[in-house]
Design an enzyme around this catalytic site. Structure first.
Site, mmCIF file in Angstrom:
data_model
loop_
_atom_site.group_PDB
_atom_site.id
_atom_site.type_symbol
_atom_site.label_atom_id
_atom_site.label_comp_id
_atom_site.label_asym_id
_atom_site.label_seq_id
_atom_site.Cartn_x
_atom_site.Cartn_y
_atom_site.Cartn_z
ATOM 1 N N GLY A 32 0.818 -1.214 0.000
ATOM 2 C CA GLY A 32 0.000 0.000 0.000
ATOM 3 C C GLY A 32 0.851 1.263 0.000
ATOM 4 C CD GLU A 87 -1.690 -1.133 -3.829
ATOM 5 O OE1 GLU A 87 -1.773 -1.349 -2.607
ATOM 6 O OE2 GLU A 87 -2.480 -1.622 -4.660
ATOM 7 C CD GLU A 89 0.595 -5.561 -1.744
ATOM 8 O OE1 GLU A 89 1.598 -5.817 -2.448
ATOM 9 O OE2 GLU A 89 0.263 -4.408 -1.444
#
Ligand code: NAD
Length: 696
Positions: A109, A112, A132
């Site tokens: 994240g 991201e 992930e």
């Protein structure tokens, strides 16, 4: 001059540098993107956007890093506050340029988030990645859609399906990072970069709008099939890598928002599935294994500056390499020059082969060999802080060595045995210092396999345990503390599987079917392939041979496994295995002699017969306190025997089946085969209470 305009929010602070708002994430050691931090970022971005004096925004991490990603403790819980995908869409939609300034890690994240910004700068030491997949999920906040749009689908496949972080320089080379900043000047560089964007009137570069890089995926759709094939072995049985590939394919095919929806649906499937639950469990279980209730983390460890290894055979050589790799000098002892030379040659050849593959610098081969002292005198171990015995599996020899070590080793030295099965307490009793004696059971090949069973004797001192665990981690192992019993945790459970596999083939199931079922379940190989690899003649000799078992008869015909090109299977020059008629005849003969009725068993029975007794044995191990917790048993099986991570280990797997079901099958087999299947009291109790091993 920096000026605080939003000091009330302690997870994100805002400072102004001229017309640039610098938003600093400061949530704990890794800036995990939990609810509070997501809300904090949202509020800070909206405030900066609303502030007429702000022309650009810099997003930077406080402390050690930008962000290590999602807060995995929130998985499976109801969403609170803004979701990460929504937050990132909001950042991307900002009307003022947002620049991510990365140091330390930007993972999952975290990366991201950086991809939702319009520009990215990073210091060269920073690492970025989307790991992930290693937790059985996928980057579910746009990562699978945005990354291919920046670096192209082929590189995105490597980053997302591989899951390993990459350095900022490599990331800059693939266009993921726009500019590298000086190591000690990230913030100033990012602010100057943002000012330049404003001054030059550069556009708000939204990755969602880019199409140039993903064109490759449309023009050459075969690249996905090729990637699947290349990675078939590595990804066998795992759902997440397949879903990641499908998402990247979707990124090339679908408009951005549809791609995002596709990614979300795939993410939801994975996150609510058994595989990701297992993989997340394993992640925590591995950390948990380091904790020993009565040996606190702050137990002072002994200093290990030099290690002694006795025996330069298969294990002694591999064990030595672990320490040499970590820069710790090793003294290795043998009784005969020829055995010593053979052992040293193997170590050198191993290093040279690694160097040939480019994974070790040629000069490092010499550095490592230079740390190794070889000798034929046990007395030379007097200077060692830790001595690991790895001679033949023979209690007489081990006892003799430990009684000699007692007179040779310096006070405070740790005396360890690499025995696979033998009683550490009986070995310790040969010394006047049983508190210093411990088992350190490495797995073969010892320089590769990550498991280390640390065997606690009745009298082993706590600081000796702490030291063994710590040095194990230092040389890259995953140490698990176990108690003294025949075969400890791993081999004790393996014996159950082996017994049933042998019984099944006498009943008429072929070894190839047993192996196939175990392999398809996800283990790297079945019991008979494993026996052939290890050598069927371990513990067998022509003199003591009784011509009774299948193994005896195979060895008599010089079918001793892969090394003789024949064992249960026949092997060609490339070590490719084919089922053997000779073996089938031998099995039939032994079955007839023993009066075993021939029948067939379906795959489900093969699976239950070989693996359920292992679960039962695991329960007995827990009952007897030979493992601290069920998850430690799982860590042993994952790292020592290649149990598929996506099934979480035998004890986790048992919970997913449901203990009442396991119990019912064990009882049914007990009725047919007797004692060997007698359910453990712990299993009975947990099943009756509607609990699982996870509840212990
Ligand atoms: P090996 O036969 O390959 O090596 C044993 C070595 O010890 C030989 O080189 C021998 O010359 C030497 N040796 C014998 N007596 C000695 C003495 N008195 N002083 C110094 N050296 C002596 O055996 P291995 O497979 O390396 O097994 C060693 C130990 O490790 C055993 O206890 C075994 O159970 C255990 N172990 C083996 C494996 C495996 O897969 N091979 C895995 C885990 C543990």
């Amino acid at each position: 001059m920096a000026q605080d305009v939003n000091a009330n929010d302690n997870v994100v602070s805002t400072a102004r540098e001229g017309a640039v708002a610098v938003l600093t994430l400061q949530s704990g050691p890794v800036n995990a993107l939990g609810t509070a931090l997501r809300q904090g970022i949202l509020a800070a971005v909206e405030a900066a956007e609303a502030d007429a004096a702000v022309e650009a925004i810099v997003l930077i991490g406080g402390g050690r890093m930008f962000s290590a990603g999602a807060d995995i403790t929130e998985f499976g819980k109801p969403q609170s506050g803004i979701s990460l995908p929504d937050l990132l869409n909001r950042i991307e939609a900002s009307t003022k340029p947002v620049v991510a300034a990365i140091h330390g890690n930007a993972l999952g994240g975290g990366l991201e988030t950086a991809l939702a910004c319009h520009y990215r700068v990073a210091v060269p030491s920073a690492k970025v990645g989307l790991p992930e997949v290693k937790l059985g999920i996928l980057p579910g906040a746009g990562g699978t859609q945005r990354l291919p749009r920046v670096v192209g689908p082929r590189k995105a496949l490597d980053v997302i399906v591989g899951g390993s972080p990459i350095g900022a320089k490599a990331a800059a080379a693939m266009g993921l990072i726009d500019e590298l900043a000086p190591e000690d000047g990230l913030r100033a560089h990012a602010v100057a970069f943002a000012e330049r964007v404003v001054a030059e009137g550069r556009p708000l570069l939204k990755i969602r709008d880019r199409d140039d890089k993903i064109a490759e995926g449309r023009e050459n759709p075969g690249l996905f099939a090729a990637f699947r094939e290349e990675n078939a072995r590595k990804t066998r049985g795992f759902e997440a890598p397949q879903a990641c590939i499908a998402c990247i394919e979707a990124a090339c095919r679908l408009p951005f928002d549809e791609g995002l929806a596709f990614e979300r649906a795939e993410f939801q499937k994975l996150v609510s599935g058994t595989q990701s639950a297992a993989q997340r469990y394993v992640f925590f279980a591995e950390r948990q294994a380091a904790k020993i209730p009565d040996v606190p983390d702050d137990t002072p460890a002994r200093t290990i500056a030099r290690v002694g290894v006795i025996g330069a055979g298969t294990m002694g050589g591999g064990i030595s390499m672990n320490f040499l790799n970590a820069g710790i000098p090793v003294t290795i002892v043998e009784t005969k020059r020829a055995a010593l030379d053979r052992g040293l040659k193997t170590i050198r050849t191993n290093y040279e082969n690694t160097a040939k593959k480019g994974r070790l610098k040629p000069e490092d081969v010499e550095t490592r060999m230079g740390l190794l002292t070889d000798t034929l005198e046990l007395e030379k171990l007097a200077e060692c802080d830790l001595i690991i015995e790895a001679v033949f599996e023979d209690m007489g020899i081990k006892k003799e060595i430990f009684s000699k070590l007692d007179t040779i080793a310096k006070p405070g030295a740790i005396l360890a045995s690499n025995t696979s099965y033998l009683d550490i307490d009986a070995i310790a009793a040969m010394t006047s210092r049983p508190a210093d004696v411990i088992g350190m059971h490495f797995f073969s090949p010892a320089n590769v396999m990550r498991l280390l069973e640390v065997v606690r004797g009745e009298k082993t001192a706590k600081d000796v345990i702490a030291t063994a665990m710590q040095i194990g981690r230092k040389v890259g192992k995953i140490p698990v503390l176990v108690g003294v019993c025949h075969g400890f945790v791993g081999n004790r459970m393996l014996a159950q599987r082996q017994r049933e596999a042998n019984r099944l083939i006498l009943e008429g199931v072929t070894p190839w079917d047993v192996d196939r079922v175990v392999y398809e379940f996800g283990l790297p190989m079945g019991p008979f392939t494993m026996s052939d690899l290890a050598g069927l003649d371990i513990g067998w000799s022509r003199e003591t041979n009784k011509s009774e078992s299948v193994r005896d008869l195979l060895c008599e015909q010089d079918r001793r496994g892969q090394k003789t090109s024949a064992g249960f299977y026949d092997y060609d020059a490339k070590r490719k295995a084919t089922p053997s008629k000779v073996t089938e005849e031998i099995i039939a003969k032994v079955a007839e002699r023993q009066g075993v009725a021939r029948r067939n068993a379906n795959d489900q029975e093969i699976l239950e017969r070989t693996l359920y007794p292992m679960i039962n044995e695991g329960a007995k191990i827990l009952e007897e306190g030979k493992a601290i917790r069920a998850s430690d048993i799982d860590i042993v099986w994952i790292n020592g025997y290649g149990w598929p991570v996506y099934r979480g280990g035998p004890m986790f797997w048992a919970d997913t089946i449901g203990l009442p079901k396991v119990l019912e099958r064990l009882r049914a087999y007990e009725a047919e085969y007797g004692e060997d299947f007698k359910p453990s009291a712990l299993l009975e109790r947990l099943a009756a209470e509607g609990k699982g091993f996870k509840d212990l």
